[in-house]
Design a protein around this motif. Structure first.
Motif, short mmCIF file in Angstrom:
data_model
loop_
_atom_site.label_atom_id
_atom_site.label_comp_id
_atom_site.label_asym_id
_atom_site.label_seq_id
_atom_site.Cartn_x
_atom_site.Cartn_y
_atom_site.Cartn_z
N ARG A 129 -12.72 1.24 0.15
CA ARG A 129 -13.78 1.31 -0.86
C ARG A 129 -14.65 2.55 -0.68
O ARG A 129 -14.99 3.24 -1.65
CB ARG A 129 -14.63 0.03 -0.81
CG ARG A 129 -15.67 -0.07 -1.91
CD ARG A 129 -16.37 -1.41 -1.89
NE ARG A 129 -17.00 -1.69 -0.61
CZ ARG A 129 -16.55 -2.59 0.27
NH1 ARG A 129 -15.49 -3.30 0.01
NH2 ARG A 129 -17.18 -2.77 1.40
N VAL A 130 -15.01 2.84 0.57
CA VAL A 130 -15.85 4.02 0.85
C VAL A 130 -15.12 5.30 0.42
O VAL A 130 -15.68 6.13 -0.30
CB VAL A 130 -16.19 4.10 2.36
CG1 VAL A 130 -16.83 5.44 2.70
CG2 VAL A 130 -17.10 2.93 2.76
N GLU A 174 -7.24 3.38 -10.54
CA GLU A 174 -6.98 2.02 -10.09
C GLU A 174 -7.09 1.95 -8.57
O GLU A 174 -6.19 2.40 -7.86
CB GLU A 174 -5.59 1.58 -10.53
CG GLU A 174 -5.56 0.97 -11.92
CD GLU A 174 -6.46 -0.26 -12.01
OE1 GLU A 174 -6.50 -1.04 -11.05
OE2 GLU A 174 -7.12 -0.40 -13.06
N PRO A 175 -8.17 1.38 -8.04
CA PRO A 175 -8.40 1.44 -6.59
C PRO A 175 -7.32 0.73 -5.78
O PRO A 175 -7.14 1.04 -4.61
CB PRO A 175 -9.75 0.75 -6.40
CG PRO A 175 -10.27 0.42 -7.75
CD PRO A 175 -9.21 0.66 -8.77
N LYS A 176 -6.63 -0.24 -6.39
CA LYS A 176 -5.69 -1.05 -5.59
C LYS A 176 -4.23 -0.75 -5.88
O LYS A 176 -3.35 -1.44 -5.38
CB LYS A 176 -5.99 -2.54 -5.80
CG LYS A 176 -7.33 -2.92 -5.21
CD LYS A 176 -7.70 -4.36 -5.45
CE LYS A 176 -9.05 -4.65 -4.81
NZ LYS A 176 -9.57 -5.97 -5.13
N SER A 177 -3.98 0.25 -6.71
CA SER A 177 -2.58 0.56 -6.98
C SER A 177 -1.90 1.10 -5.73
O SER A 177 -2.55 1.61 -4.82
CB SER A 177 -2.49 1.60 -8.09
OG SER A 177 -2.95 2.85 -7.61
N HIS A 178 -0.60 0.97 -5.70
CA HIS A 178 0.15 1.44 -4.55
C HIS A 178 -0.09 2.93 -4.32
O HIS A 178 -0.31 3.38 -3.19
CB HIS A 178 1.65 1.17 -4.76
CG HIS A 178 2.50 1.62 -3.63
ND1 HIS A 178 2.62 0.89 -2.46
CD2 HIS A 178 3.24 2.74 -3.45
CE1 HIS A 178 3.42 1.54 -1.63
NE2 HIS A 178 3.81 2.67 -2.20
N LYS A 190 -1.85 4.72 -1.03
CA LYS A 190 -1.18 5.80 -0.30
C LYS A 190 -2.11 7.01 -0.17
O LYS A 190 -2.24 7.62 0.89
CB LYS A 190 0.11 6.18 -1.03
CG LYS A 190 0.96 7.23 -0.37
CD LYS A 190 2.30 7.34 -1.09
CE LYS A 190 3.19 8.41 -0.48
NZ LYS A 190 2.64 9.77 -0.67
N HIS A 191 -2.76 7.34 -1.28
CA HIS A 191 -3.70 8.47 -1.26
C HIS A 191 -4.87 8.20 -0.31
O HIS A 191 -5.32 9.08 0.42
CB HIS A 191 -4.20 8.74 -2.67
CG HIS A 191 -5.23 9.83 -2.74
ND1 HIS A 191 -4.93 11.14 -2.43
CD2 HIS A 191 -6.55 9.82 -3.04
CE1 HIS A 191 -6.04 11.88 -2.56
NE2 HIS A 191 -7.03 11.10 -2.93
N LEU A 192 -5.36 6.95 -0.32
CA LEU A 192 -6.51 6.62 0.54
C LEU A 192 -6.14 6.69 2.02
O LEU A 192 -6.95 7.09 2.85
CB LEU A 192 -7.07 5.25 0.17
CG LEU A 192 -7.71 5.18 -1.23
CD1 LEU A 192 -8.08 3.74 -1.59
CD2 LEU A 192 -8.94 6.09 -1.32
N ALA A 212 -19.12 -3.99 -1.60
CA ALA A 212 -18.38 -4.27 -2.82
C ALA A 212 -19.34 -4.64 -3.95
O ALA A 212 -19.26 -4.10 -5.05
CB ALA A 212 -17.38 -5.39 -2.58
N ARG A 213 -20.23 -5.58 -3.65
CA ARG A 213 -21.24 -5.95 -4.64
C ARG A 213 -22.57 -5.33 -4.23
O ARG A 213 -22.90 -5.30 -3.05
CB ARG A 213 -21.41 -7.47 -4.70
CG ARG A 213 -20.09 -8.22 -4.73
CD ARG A 213 -20.37 -9.71 -4.89
NE ARG A 213 -19.29 -10.50 -4.29
CZ ARG A 213 -18.92 -11.69 -4.73
NH1 ARG A 213 -19.52 -12.22 -5.75
NH2 ARG A 213 -17.95 -12.36 -4.14
#
Length: 229
Positions: A156-157, A167-171, A175-177, A207-208
DNA sequence: GTCCGGTCCC
DNA sequence: GGGACCGGAC
């Protein structure tokens, strides 16, 4: 036909990486929490904390961490315990497969690795209960290796500061993160830096209701300031 | 009631 | 890629 790939995401340049490291480490030294597993380099203690911290928040782990180490002070002690006892001691943390896997790692360490936790990534990943995140945590926290981590807080950071959109959760994004986590990792202070990444995600870049007012990155955050333009 | 989470397994 | 696991936070 080449497979469809998302837009290539750039990694930050050297000055941007350096600013991030410096800012985060300064924040951590002033605001980071003092947690017991940050005061040890004992691989057993580190492993117990990391398995407990999978899917479980710090406040719930703290008392159980102390109880556990009092009852099972070493890999040998945990390996020799009765499985039912181990599972009972784990309660009420939940995900009760975790104590069984932790004990099986302890037994493996005692039987096949001279009572030590192996320090190489491939062996760590071969244990049930140790995935990519925990392997990186163990390598950097217990063995001082320059290993990257990526848990939900770190993801997230890094997503917010350096990417901001998509899309933060895409594969492809994960991989990028991971690449980002490796790219920003300093050569020195790896232990503090990785702890700081997680602490920052857990307490400021949440997150929130993220605490942007108290965030030392807010002026350069892609998520807060708009990723494009 | 709904969301969240590392790892395993399908 | 998607669900299971188990509790807590909101």
């Amino acid at each position: 036909m080449p497979r469809k790939t998302g837009p290539l995401l750039p990694l930050p340049d050297a000055p941007a990486r350096r600013r991030f490291r410096t800012t985060l480490l300064a924040w951590y030294r002033a605001q980071g929490r003092d947690l017991p597993w940050r005061r040890t380099r004992d691989p057993y203690h580190i492993l117990v904390s990391e398995i407990m911290l999978q899917q479980t928040q710090v406040d719930r782990v703290l008392p159980k961490y102390h109880e556990w180490l009092g009852k099972y002070p070493s890999f040998e002690a945990l390996a020799a315990a009765a499985e039912d006892d181990v599972v009972q001691t784990w309660r009420p943390l939940g995900y009760n497969i975790r104590p069984r896997r932790l004990q099986s790692i302890a037994r493996e360490a005692v039987s096949n690795h001279g009572g030590q936790l192996p320090s190489d990534e491939a062996t760590l990943l071969s244990f049930k209960g140790i995935g990519a995140y925990t392997a990186g945590a163990v390598m950097s926290f217990a063995f001082g290796k320059r290993a990257a981590i990526l848990d939900t807080n770190v993801a997230r950071v890094l997503f917010r500061v350096f990417v901001g959109e998509g899309e933060p959760k895409s594969h492809a994004m994960l991989k990028h993160l991971w690449e980002l986590s490796r790219a920003v990792l300093p050569h020195k202070h790896v232990f503090d830096f990785n702890q700081a990444l997680m602490d920052f995600g857990a307490t400021v870049c949440t997150a929130r209701k993220p605490q942007c007012l108290y965030c030392p990155m807010r002026k350069r955050c892609a998520y807060r300031n708009g990723a494009s333009t």
